[in-house]
Write a protein that holds these residues in place. Structure first.
Motif, PDB file in Angstrom:
ATOM      1  N   GLN A   1     -10.199  -1.520  10.259  1.00 12.28           N
ATOM      2  CA  GLN A   1      -8.909  -1.071  10.805  1.00 12.28           C
ATOM      3  C   GLN A   1      -8.744   0.447  10.754  1.00 12.28           C
ATOM      4  O   GLN A   1      -7.967   1.010  11.519  1.00 12.28           O
ATOM      5  CB  GLN A   1      -7.759  -1.747  10.056  1.00 12.28           C
ATOM      6  CG  GLN A   1      -7.630  -3.223  10.417  1.00 12.28           C
ATOM      7  CD  GLN A   1      -6.562  -3.924   9.619  1.00 12.28           C
ATOM      8  OE1 GLN A   1      -6.051  -3.402   8.631  1.00 12.28           O
ATOM      9  NE2 GLN A   1      -6.204  -5.126  10.050  1.00 12.28           N
TER      10      GLN A   1
ATOM     11  N   GLU B   1      -3.320   4.218  12.048  1.00 12.44           N
ATOM     12  CA  GLU B   1      -1.922   3.786  12.038  1.00 12.44           C
ATOM     13  C   GLU B   1      -1.152   4.396  10.877  1.00 12.44           C
ATOM     14  O   GLU B   1      -0.006   4.809  11.026  1.00 12.44           O
ATOM     15  CB  GLU B   1      -1.849   2.257  11.980  1.00 12.44           C
ATOM     16  CG  GLU B   1      -2.272   1.622  13.293  1.00 12.44           C
ATOM     17  CD  GLU B   1      -2.094   0.112  13.273  1.00 12.44           C
ATOM     18  OE1 GLU B   1      -1.063  -0.366  12.784  1.00 12.44           O
ATOM     19  OE2 GLU B   1      -3.013  -0.588  13.740  1.00 12.44           O
ATOM     20  N   GLU B   2      -1.820   4.436   9.691  1.00 10.12           N
ATOM     21  CA  GLU B   2      -1.160   5.027   8.529  1.00 10.12           C
ATOM     22  C   GLU B   2      -0.902   6.513   8.765  1.00 10.12           C
ATOM     23  O   GLU B   2       0.167   7.029   8.436  1.00 10.12           O
ATOM     24  CB  GLU B   2      -2.010   4.848   7.265  1.00 10.12           C
ATOM     25  CG  GLU B   2      -1.956   3.462   6.654  1.00 10.12           C
ATOM     26  CD  GLU B   2      -2.905   2.484   7.322  1.00 10.12           C
ATOM     27  OE1 GLU B   2      -3.624   2.899   8.248  1.00 10.12           O
ATOM     28  OE2 GLU B   2      -2.905   1.305   6.929  1.00 10.12           O
TER      29      GLU B   2
ATOM     30  N   VAL C   1       3.268  -0.721   7.468  1.00 13.49           N
ATOM     31  CA  VAL C   1       2.118  -0.566   8.374  1.00 13.49           C
ATOM     32  C   VAL C   1       0.885  -1.322   7.856  1.00 13.49           C
ATOM     33  O   VAL C   1       0.351  -2.190   8.535  1.00 13.49           O
ATOM     34  CB  VAL C   1       1.767   0.923   8.575  1.00 13.49           C
ATOM     35  CG1 VAL C   1       0.538   1.066   9.473  1.00 13.49           C
ATOM     36  CG2 VAL C   1       2.949   1.662   9.160  1.00 13.49           C
ATOM     37  N   THR C   2       0.480  -1.003   6.626  1.00 13.14           N
ATOM     38  CA  THR C   2      -0.761  -1.588   6.124  1.00 13.14           C
ATOM     39  C   THR C   2      -0.625  -3.084   5.850  1.00 13.14           C
ATOM     40  O   THR C   2      -1.435  -3.884   6.309  1.00 13.14           O
ATOM     41  CB  THR C   2      -1.188  -0.867   4.830  1.00 13.14           C
ATOM     42  OG1 THR C   2      -1.227   0.525   5.091  1.00 13.14           O
ATOM     43  CG2 THR C   2      -2.553  -1.335   4.386  1.00 13.14           C
TER      44      THR C   2
ATOM     45  N   ASN D   1      -0.730  -5.694   8.574  1.00 15.92           N
ATOM     46  CA  ASN D   1      -2.051  -5.799   9.205  1.00 15.92           C
ATOM     47  C   ASN D   1      -3.022  -6.669   8.416  1.00 15.92           C
ATOM     48  O   ASN D   1      -4.017  -7.136   8.945  1.00 15.92           O
ATOM     49  CB  ASN D   1      -2.685  -4.405   9.348  1.00 15.92           C
ATOM     50  CG  ASN D   1      -2.154  -3.688  10.567  1.00 15.92           C
ATOM     51  OD1 ASN D   1      -1.662  -4.320  11.496  1.00 15.92           O
ATOM     52  ND2 ASN D   1      -2.237  -2.376  10.554  1.00 15.92           N
ATOM     53  N   VAL D   2      -2.764  -6.804   7.128  1.00 11.61           N
ATOM     54  CA  VAL D   2      -3.738  -7.508   6.295  1.00 11.61           C
ATOM     55  C   VAL D   2      -3.143  -8.732   5.599  1.00 11.61           C
ATOM     56  O   VAL D   2      -3.787  -9.316   4.735  1.00 11.61           O
ATOM     57  CB  VAL D   2      -4.344  -6.565   5.219  1.00 11.61           C
ATOM     58  CG1 VAL D   2      -5.101  -5.414   5.876  1.00 11.61           C
ATOM     59  CG2 VAL D   2      -3.287  -6.045   4.267  1.00 11.61           C
TER      60      VAL D   2
ATOM     61  N   GLU E   1      -8.373 -11.568  11.166  1.00 17.59           N
ATOM     62  CA  GLU E   1      -8.055 -11.012   9.854  1.00 17.59           C
ATOM     63  C   GLU E   1      -8.799 -11.719   8.739  1.00 17.59           C
ATOM     64  O   GLU E   1      -9.162 -11.116   7.737  1.00 17.59           O
ATOM     65  CB  GLU E   1      -6.560 -11.169   9.586  1.00 17.59           C
ATOM     66  CG  GLU E   1      -5.791  -9.908   9.722  1.00 17.59           C
ATOM     67  CD  GLU E   1      -4.400 -10.110   9.228  1.00 17.59           C
ATOM     68  OE1 GLU E   1      -4.246 -10.426   8.047  1.00 17.59           O
ATOM     69  OE2 GLU E   1      -3.456  -9.976  10.023  1.00 17.59           O
TER      70      GLU E   1
END
Lengths: 277, 290
Positions: free
Chosen positions: B175, B179-180, B197-198, B201-202, B282
């Motif tokens: 990733q 984005e961060e 954000v993080t 995603n996970v 993911e």
């Protein structure tokens, strides 16, 4: 501090600190304590513990049965990975899920079940007994328990590589007149070999350290069916802490050696796939 | 004409795709898997129920077994959240930042995975035991760690430390940090960036790692049996209780207790299958070495 210049994301210090502190307390501290304890023993004593006939026998049994288990898993695991990656058949999803059982099932439970299966009056033990073969409480039982707990390593390492393997090279060699066997030998096997080797070495490493599954089925007779992990455990129960530390240290050294081997194979594997760095 | 067609068909058939090879390979794999992977599982439930449902339920509600189930749940409740936090911190550190020693840190995070649980147990004894590195200090403080619950928690933390991190690191590596960086540049704080954000995603990878971690915590036998001291009714987690029952020749009881852990294992696999569909890329996206 170059890290801070490179990244605008804050929290490096906190995250690194937490990680290092946790690893230090949970992982490194005990391992250091073990090594300190083992050095307390002294070189001469350490050597004596390691070369004692019972220790040597335990190391021999563990290593040979781990090899036997890995050899079985190499063949069966490769076939299993191939079938899962290449064939479509009813129940495929079920078989794929079944591969995870050895990882999800606690080793003690697996050991208990395998012992009951292969005992003289068990589902498999009784028919085998008719042929004069006994598995439970023999070295063969150790190999079976080891093979069971480590089979997913081979399958799960090889399976994605076979899935990713394009059919174009295969088709090209076929159009040039290669036979199936030639394609397997010269095209497919070389491409999956690094992953296959990595899977096998992971499986072997797991076999060397396995405890729960093995001690139920092994019968645990000194000199015959006693594994290294059990010997360390027994020395602890005898309050012979020096010997326990020495044996545990040898196991730790074996684990490190296997870790290095596996990592080297994986680096080679990644380079082979063309996405190494 | 017919010759040409079969030639074309042969070109299209992948290796091992002809019906005979296919049938033989499938048969071999299915038969071996049925004997090797499925039979142990079937045997657990068959043995537990071999004397009827009443005996099964009686065995399951035996106070010692109930206590072991409770202790196992408690251990999971303590260990899994801590290792989720550690996994997040560790993955965040090694994937969002570049610093000297990063590769070494990744190797360290993975380390417990390659160490035999017995070695872990023995090592803990040499920290907190009376003969251990910190033994005298702990004794003076009057805390009991060895052969008590804290030792079980610590040993379980050790053996499952890499589980969440291992799911996160390959995923977060793919990733990247774009984005961060965007979020931070727009003025978000570190914590807000992480949470908004993080984490989204996970999230499925975290859940997946936690499920694997939980299964291992509940089933851990080697490390726990070293550090727990096997005190009946005090430090007997479920796997230890199974061993006790087995050595007391209560085989049906041992298999009854095993059904609980086998149930957890089946649930783990089921959740894995569901998450792989649900979480898509993911879950299990990274190189699946390990």
């Amino acid at each position: 501090m170059s890290a801070r210049r490179k990244s605008v994301i804050p929290g490096f210090g906190l995250a690194l600190g937490t990680t290092v502190l946790y690893l230090g307390v949970i992982v490194l501290l005990p391992l250091c304590a073990l090594i300190i304890k083992a050095t307390d023993v002294g070189v001469a004593q350490f050597w004596m513990i390691l070369t004692a006939p019972r220790t040597l026998a335990a190391i021999r049994v563990t290593a040979t049965m781990a090899l036997a288990a890995t050899a079985f898993n190499a063949v069966y695991g490769l076939l299993l990975a191939w079938v899962l990656a290449r064939y479509r058949f009813p129940g495929k999803r079920l078989l794929d899920a079944l591969v995870d059982i050895p990882f999800a099932l606690p080793t003690a439970v697996a050991g208990l079940a395998l012992t009951a299966l292969f005992a003289k009056n068990g589902w498999f033990g009784a028919p085998l007994d008719a042929f004069g073969m006994s598995v439970a409480y023999t070295p063969l039982g150790i190999a079976i328990a080891m093979a069971f707990t480590s089979i997913p390593f081979v399958v799960r390492t090889v399976q994605p590589v076979i899935e990713d393997l394009g059919t174009d090279v295969e088709e090209a060699s076929r159009s040039l007149g290669a036979s199936d066997w030639q394609i397997v030998r010269k095209v497919i096997f070389p491409s999956i070999f690094p992953a296959f080797l990595a899977g096998c070495s992971l499986a072997f490493a797991r076999c060397l350290g396995e405890f729960g599954a093995v001690i139920f089925i092994a019968g645990n007779q000194p000199m015959r069916t006693e594994i290294v992990a059990l010997l360390a455990f027994i020395r602890l129960e005898e309050y012979n802490y020096g010997a326990a530390a020495a044996i545990a240290c040898v196991m730790l050294a074996m684990a490190f050696a296997m870790l290095i081997v596996t990592n080297l194979i994986q680096v080679w594997h990644l380079r082979y796939l063309g996405r190494g760095d | 004409m017919a010759g040409k067609q079969s030639q074309a068909q042969r070109m299209l058939t992948p290796v091992g795709g002809d019906p005979l090879t296919r049938r033989i390979l499938l048969a071999v794999v299915l038969v071996v898997s049925a004997f090797f992977l499925l039979a142990p599982l079937v045997l657990i439930f068959a043995s537990a129920l071999s004397q009827g449902l009443d005996v099964f339920l009686k065995n399951l509600t035996e106070p010692a077994t109930v206590y072991a189930i409770w202790l196992t749940l408690l251990t999971a409740l303590v260990v899994v959240p801590i290792n989720i936090l550690f996994g997040l911190a560790a993955a965040w550190t090694v994937t969002k930042f570049d610093f000297p020693g990063r590769t070494l840190l990744i190797a360290l995070i993975e380390l417990p995975y390659s160490i035999s649980p017995i070695v872990a147990g023995v090592a803990y004894l040499f920290v907190y035991g009376t003969q251990g590195l910190l033994g005298p200090v702990i004794e003076q403080l009057g805390i009991k760690i060895m052969f008590a619950l804290p030792a079980i928690f610590l040993a379980s933390l050790f053996v499952t430390a890499p589980f969440v991190a291992r799911e996160l690191i390959p995923l977060m590596q793919v990733q990247g940090t774009d984005e961060e960086e965007a979020a931070v540049t727009l003025g978000a704080s570190g914590l807000a960036t992480f949470i908004r954000v993080t984490l989204p995603n996970v999230k499925w990878a975290v859940v997946y790692g936690a499920i694997l971690c939980n299964a291992r915590v509940m089933g851990e036998f080697g490390a726990v049996s070293v550090v727990s001291g096997n005190i009946r009714g005090v430090t007997t987690t479920l796997p230890l209780q199974i061993e006790l029952l087995f050595h007391d020749y209560n085989v049906v009881g041992a298999f009854t207790a095993s059904t609980v852990l086998a149930g957890v294992a089946l649930l783990t696999i089921l959740l894995k299958v569901v998450l792989e569909r649900f979480g898509g890329d993911e879950v299990g996206s990274g190189p699946r070495l390990h």
